[in-house]
Design a protein around this motif. Structure first.
Motif, PDB file in Angstrom:
ATOM      1  N   UNK A   2       0.938  -1.100   0.064  1.00 33.50           N
ATOM      2  CA  UNK A   2       0.072   0.147  -0.072  1.00 33.50           C
ATOM      3  C   UNK A   2       0.791   1.361   0.041  1.00 33.50           C
ATOM      4  N   UNK A   3       0.324   2.296  -0.475  1.00 30.90           N
ATOM      5  CA  UNK A   3       1.028   3.582  -0.634  1.00 30.90           C
ATOM      6  C   UNK A   3       1.644   4.148   0.679  1.00 30.90           C
ATOM      7  N   UNK A   4       0.864   3.880   1.917  1.00 27.24           N
ATOM      8  CA  UNK A   4       1.661   4.392   3.216  1.00 27.24           C
ATOM      9  C   UNK A   4       2.805   3.539   3.369  1.00 27.24           C
ATOM     10  N   UNK A   5       3.082   2.360   3.115  1.00 26.77           N
ATOM     11  CA  UNK A   5       4.189   1.755   3.113  1.00 26.77           C
ATOM     12  C   UNK A   5       5.313   2.231   2.487  1.00 26.77           C
ATOM     13  N   UNK A  21      11.195   2.830 -14.129  1.00 25.16           N
ATOM     14  CA  UNK A  21      11.279   3.962 -14.813  1.00 25.16           C
ATOM     15  C   UNK A  21      12.501   4.563 -14.809  1.00 25.16           C
ATOM     16  N   UNK A  22      13.345   4.233 -15.636  1.00 23.90           N
ATOM     17  CA  UNK A  22      14.760   4.535 -15.579  1.00 23.90           C
ATOM     18  C   UNK A  22      14.958   6.014 -16.287  1.00 23.90           C
ATOM     19  N   UNK A  23      14.096   6.938 -16.670  1.00 22.60           N
ATOM     20  CA  UNK A  23      14.128   8.199 -17.009  1.00 22.60           C
ATOM     21  C   UNK A  23      13.949   9.128 -15.729  1.00 22.60           C
ATOM     22  N   UNK A  24      13.475   8.536 -14.758  1.00 18.21           N
ATOM     23  CA  UNK A  24      13.511   9.426 -13.581  1.00 18.21           C
ATOM     24  C   UNK A  24      14.749   9.674 -12.887  1.00 18.21           C
ATOM     25  N   UNK A  25      15.143  10.915 -12.735  1.00 14.03           N
ATOM     26  CA  UNK A  25      16.473  11.301 -12.111  1.00 14.03           C
ATOM     27  C   UNK A  25      16.522  11.104 -10.648  1.00 14.03           C
ATOM     28  N   UNK A  26      17.598  11.382 -10.234  1.00 18.06           N
ATOM     29  CA  UNK A  26      17.732  11.495  -8.761  1.00 18.06           C
ATOM     30  C   UNK A  26      17.165  12.581  -8.046  1.00 18.06           C
ATOM     31  N   UNK A  27      17.031  13.832  -9.042  1.00 18.40           N
ATOM     32  CA  UNK A  27      16.416  15.140  -8.558  1.00 18.40           C
ATOM     33  C   UNK A  27      14.839  14.735  -8.433  1.00 18.40           C
ATOM     34  N   UNK A  28      14.674  13.921  -9.430  1.00 20.06           N
ATOM     35  CA  UNK A  28      12.932  13.781  -9.493  1.00 20.06           C
ATOM     36  C   UNK A  28      12.777  12.892  -8.240  1.00 20.06           C
ATOM     37  N   UNK A  29      13.348  11.817  -7.866  1.00 24.03           N
ATOM     38  CA  UNK A  29      12.954  11.052  -6.895  1.00 24.03           C
ATOM     39  C   UNK A  29      12.982  11.845  -5.637  1.00 24.03           C
ATOM     40  N   UNK A  30      14.183  12.842  -5.350  1.00 22.60           N
ATOM     41  CA  UNK A  30      14.197  13.518  -4.316  1.00 22.60           C
ATOM     42  C   UNK A  30      12.937  14.618  -4.262  1.00 22.60           C
ATOM     43  N   UNK A  31      12.477  15.013  -5.254  1.00 23.42           N
ATOM     44  CA  UNK A  31      11.240  15.916  -5.313  1.00 23.42           C
ATOM     45  C   UNK A  31       9.658  15.004  -4.951  1.00 23.42           C
ATOM     46  N   UNK A  32       9.888  13.783  -5.556  1.00 27.90           N
ATOM     47  CA  UNK A  32       8.900  12.841  -5.414  1.00 27.90           C
ATOM     48  C   UNK A  32       8.561  12.797  -3.880  1.00 27.90           C
ATOM     49  N   UNK A  33       9.750  12.425  -3.105  1.00 31.13           N
ATOM     50  CA  UNK A  33       9.537  12.141  -1.939  1.00 31.13           C
ATOM     51  C   UNK A  33       8.539  11.194  -1.266  1.00 31.13           C
ATOM     52  N   UNK A  34       8.122  10.273  -1.895  1.00 32.34           N
ATOM     53  CA  UNK A  34       7.062   9.398  -1.538  1.00 32.34           C
ATOM     54  C   UNK A  34       5.687   9.664  -1.840  1.00 32.34           C
ATOM     55  N   UNK A  35       5.385  11.130  -2.541  1.00 32.57           N
ATOM     56  CA  UNK A  35       4.197  11.376  -2.992  1.00 32.57           C
ATOM     57  C   UNK A  35       3.737  10.848  -4.241  1.00 32.57           C
ATOM     58  N   UNK A  36       2.513  10.044  -4.109  1.00 30.58           N
ATOM     59  CA  UNK A  36       2.230   9.276  -5.530  1.00 30.58           C
ATOM     60  C   UNK A  36       1.475  10.396  -6.427  1.00 30.58           C
ATOM     61  N   UNK A  37       1.154  11.657  -6.021  1.00 26.12           N
ATOM     62  CA  UNK A  37       0.846  12.689  -6.900  1.00 26.12           C
ATOM     63  C   UNK A  37       1.685  13.001  -7.770  1.00 26.12           C
ATOM     64  N   UNK A  38       2.848  13.425  -7.075  1.00 25.61           N
ATOM     65  CA  UNK A  38       4.005  13.969  -7.729  1.00 25.61           C
ATOM     66  C   UNK A  38       4.684  12.939  -8.355  1.00 25.61           C
ATOM     67  N   UNK A  39       4.822  11.736  -8.007  1.00 26.51           N
ATOM     68  CA  UNK A  39       5.402  10.564  -8.940  1.00 26.51           C
ATOM     69  C   UNK A  39       4.557  10.504 -10.301  1.00 26.51           C
TER      70      UNK A  39
END
Length: 68
Positions: A2-5, A21-39
Protein backbone atom coordinates in the motif's frame (compact mmCIF):
# COMPACT_ATOMS: atom_id res chain seq x y z
CA UNK A 1 2.29 -2.78 -1.10
CA UNK A 2 0.00 0.00 0.00
CA UNK A 3 1.05 3.56 -0.62
CA UNK A 4 1.55 4.38 3.08
CA UNK A 5 4.23 1.68 3.26
CA UNK A 6 5.86 2.93 0.06
CA UNK A 7 5.92 6.47 1.40
CA UNK A 8 7.38 5.30 4.71
CA UNK A 9 10.07 3.24 2.96
CA UNK A 10 10.77 5.72 0.17
CA UNK A 11 14.57 5.42 0.27
CA UNK A 12 14.32 1.63 -0.03
CA UNK A 13 11.87 1.61 -2.95
CA UNK A 14 13.64 4.22 -5.09
CA UNK A 15 15.94 1.57 -6.57
CA UNK A 16 12.95 -0.47 -7.67
CA UNK A 17 11.32 2.67 -9.00
CA UNK A 18 14.40 3.61 -11.06
CA UNK A 19 14.57 0.05 -12.43
CA UNK A 20 10.95 0.39 -13.57
CA UNK A 21 11.19 3.96 -14.87
CA UNK A 22 14.81 4.73 -15.76
CA UNK A 23 14.06 8.21 -17.07
CA UNK A 24 13.43 9.44 -13.53
CA UNK A 25 16.46 11.29 -12.23
CA UNK A 26 17.80 11.39 -8.67
CA UNK A 27 16.48 14.96 -8.49
CA UNK A 28 13.03 13.69 -9.55
CA UNK A 29 13.11 11.04 -6.84
CA UNK A 30 14.11 13.62 -4.24
CA UNK A 31 11.26 15.88 -5.35
CA UNK A 32 8.74 13.02 -5.35
CA UNK A 33 9.79 12.04 -1.81
CA UNK A 34 7.06 9.40 -1.52
CA UNK A 35 4.21 11.49 -2.93
CA UNK A 36 2.14 9.44 -5.35
CA UNK A 37 0.66 12.58 -6.91
CA UNK A 38 4.12 14.02 -7.67
CA UNK A 39 5.30 10.61 -8.97
CA UNK A 40 2.36 10.44 -11.36
CA UNK A 41 3.10 13.98 -12.59
CA UNK A 42 6.78 13.16 -13.17
CA UNK A 43 5.86 10.01 -15.09
CA UNK A 44 3.46 11.99 -17.25
CA UNK A 45 6.19 14.54 -17.88
CA UNK A 46 9.00 12.05 -18.64
CA UNK A 47 7.02 9.38 -20.51
CA UNK A 48 4.02 11.24 -21.91
CA UNK A 49 1.50 8.92 -20.23
CA UNK A 50 -2.13 10.01 -20.05
CA UNK A 51 -3.55 10.54 -16.56
CA UNK A 52 -5.51 7.24 -16.51
CA UNK A 53 -2.53 5.34 -17.95
CA UNK A 54 -0.09 6.65 -15.35
CA UNK A 55 -2.51 5.78 -12.54
CA UNK A 56 -2.86 2.22 -13.88
CA UNK A 57 0.90 1.79 -14.23
CA UNK A 58 1.62 3.11 -10.72
CA UNK A 59 -1.11 0.83 -9.32
CA UNK A 60 0.47 -2.16 -11.05
CA UNK A 61 3.99 -1.22 -9.90
CA UNK A 62 2.95 -0.66 -6.29
CA UNK A 63 1.06 -3.96 -6.21
CA UNK A 64 3.99 -5.91 -7.62
CA UNK A 65 6.89 -4.61 -5.51
CA UNK A 66 8.00 -6.89 -2.73
CA UNK A 67 6.71 -6.21 0.75
CA UNK A 68 9.35 -4.79 3.03
Amino acid sequence: MNWDRIEGNWKQVTGNLKAQWGKLTDDDLAEINGSRKVLEGKLQERYGYAKDEVKRRVDTWSTNIKTM
